[in-house]
Design a protein around this motif. Structure first.
Motif, mmCIF file in Angstrom:
data_model
loop_
_atom_site.group_PDB
_atom_site.id
_atom_site.type_symbol
_atom_site.label_atom_id
_atom_site.label_comp_id
_atom_site.label_asym_id
_atom_site.label_seq_id
_atom_site.Cartn_x
_atom_site.Cartn_y
_atom_site.Cartn_z
ATOM 1 N N LYS A 48 23.489 17.498 -25.810
ATOM 2 C CA LYS A 48 23.834 16.623 -24.694
ATOM 3 C C LYS A 48 25.142 17.024 -24.020
ATOM 4 C CE LYS A 48 21.252 12.798 -26.697
ATOM 5 N NZ LYS A 48 21.284 11.461 -27.340
ATOM 6 N N THR A 49 26.097 17.533 -24.785
ATOM 7 C CA THR A 49 27.352 17.991 -24.181
ATOM 8 C C THR A 49 27.098 19.146 -23.218
ATOM 9 O OG1 THR A 49 28.585 17.339 -26.157
ATOM 10 C CG2 THR A 49 29.653 18.886 -24.665
ATOM 11 N N THR A 50 26.251 20.088 -23.647
ATOM 12 C CA THR A 50 25.890 21.211 -22.790
ATOM 13 C C THR A 50 25.148 20.726 -21.552
ATOM 14 O OG1 THR A 50 25.742 22.698 -24.688
ATOM 15 C CG2 THR A 50 24.610 23.384 -22.682
ATOM 16 N N MET A 51 24.277 19.728 -21.747
ATOM 17 C CA MET A 51 23.514 19.178 -20.632
ATOM 18 C C MET A 51 24.444 18.589 -19.570
ATOM 19 S SD MET A 51 20.082 18.777 -20.212
ATOM 20 C CE MET A 51 19.399 18.302 -21.793
ATOM 21 N N VAL A 52 25.460 17.858 -19.998
ATOM 22 C CA VAL A 52 26.407 17.259 -19.054
ATOM 23 C C VAL A 52 27.186 18.349 -18.329
ATOM 24 C CG1 VAL A 52 28.482 15.840 -18.876
ATOM 25 C CG2 VAL A 52 26.591 15.086 -20.333
ATOM 26 N N ARG A 53 27.600 19.400 -19.067
ATOM 27 C CA ARG A 53 28.339 20.501 -18.440
ATOM 28 C C ARG A 53 27.482 21.180 -17.370
ATOM 29 N NH1 ARG A 53 28.000 25.659 -20.160
ATOM 30 N NH2 ARG A 53 27.500 25.049 -22.320
ATOM 31 N N LEU A 54 26.208 21.431 -17.665
ATOM 32 C CA LEU A 54 25.321 22.070 -16.703
ATOM 33 C C LEU A 54 25.059 21.173 -15.500
ATOM 34 C CD1 LEU A 54 22.692 23.600 -19.177
ATOM 35 C CD2 LEU A 54 24.555 24.783 -18.033
ATOM 36 N N ALA A 55 24.888 19.879 -15.765
ATOM 37 C CA ALA A 55 24.629 18.948 -14.672
ATOM 38 C C ALA A 55 25.834 18.855 -13.737
ATOM 39 C CB ALA A 55 24.282 17.570 -15.227
#
Length: 322
Positions: A48-55
């Protein structure tokens, strides 16, 4: 007995907590579908941390490119800045494409990064580009970023991290293990706070794998750029017409370059010892047959061979006539 005020704030039941997790997972799965990633990647497990960074990077990218586009000139197209930002155009690149924000963070990087460097599109998106550049080349990279503008693109050669170098040909020169040399062509984006970079990996510095086109010639020099070999085409272009026995072997490479472009060769001469491979911008060479100049672009490789008896260090120019 009066009830404690804390009893009213009951902890959620196990089923409620599970339901919340399911809702959260659903929202993140929907978010993954909107990310600028290949479905094969976004469909895999991404924390989820990576997902937020990509978003976050995607939102910045949309704010820059999702709205009005300026008119582009023919020069922009040459440097990879076509106004139609489609995956088909990116697929035409013999390399990969990067978009940076004003801080140098990666807003977008094409999926082909995995082919050329073995790095992950997911890993790099949202992170500073300088985190992947050799520390000795960061100043050169930052200088190119700062000095490029809409009408004056910049080019630099830098070492970028790669996980593929361990699998490279054992005969290839590796001035810096774990890195590959890239030529970066940098232009300004639709606003002054963005940079668009076309990245071209240098060919492997093993001459048996370098294609020599019909409009190219080869010159090999010692490390002080004293010519030790020149192919027939180089002799035809560069030797003196009035002295049939003249030979460019033994001459300094600098003497064949227009004096106003000698700085291009001087910079290359300094950088080649760190990089091992280099691609020049256009420069002019002097045709001794007519005293006129012609433009070339050179792929340059440093090759070192060590035997029990001697140590040989040479620099090879594979130059294309423009």
């Amino acid at each position: 007995m009066e009830s404690s005020p804390y009893r009213d704030k009951q902890k959620p039941s196990k089923s409620q907590a599970q339901q919340r997790r399911q809702m959260e997972n659903f929202e993140f799965s929907q978010l993954a579908k909107e990310l600028p990633l290949a479905r094969a990647i976004s469909g895999q497990h991404i924390d989820k941390t990576t997902m937020v960074r990509l978003a976050t990077a995607y939102i910045k990218l949309y704010n820059i490119f999702g709205q009005g586009r300026r008119a582009y000139s023919s020069a922009d197209y040459y440097y990879g800045s076509d106004s139609h930002w489609t995956s088909n155009h990116l697929d035409l690149l013999d390399g990969f494409f990067v978009i940076l924000d004003r801080r140098g963070d990666v807003l977008y990087i094409s999926e082909t990064i995995s082919i050329y460097l073995g790095l992950s599109q997911v890993e790099m998106t949202g992170n500073p580009m300088v985190d992947y550049i050799h520390e000795q080349d960061i100043n050169c990279f930052n200088s190119a970023l700062n000095y490029c503008d809409r009408y004056w693109p910049q080019m630099c050669n830098v070492r970028v991290k790669s996980s593929l170098t361990k699998r490279a040909n054992k005969d290839a020169v590796r001035a810096s293990p774990g890195y590959k040399v890239l030529r970066l062509e940098i232009t300004m984006g639709p606003n002054p706070n963005t940079r668009m970079i076309a990245c071209y990996p240098m060919p492997t510095p093993v001459l048996s794998t370098v294609t020599i086109s019909s409009n190219s010639f080869v010159i090999i020099t010692s490390i002080d750029l004293r010519i030790t070999f020149a192919d027939e085409k180089a002799h035809q272009l560069l030797r003196n017409l009035y002295f049939q026995d003249s030979n460019i072997k033994g001459m300094s490479y600098y003497s064949l370059v227009d004096v106003t472009d000698s700085e291009v060769i001087s910079k290359m001469h300094f950088d080649i010892f760190n990089l091992g491979a280099y691609k020049t911008p256009y420069y002019r060479m002097i045709s001794n047959q007519t005293a006129n100049t012609f433009y070339v672009e050179s792929n340059i490789f440093r090759h070192t061979s060590v035997s029990s008896k001697q140590f040989n260090d040479s620099i090879t120019f594979v130059s294309s006539i423009l």
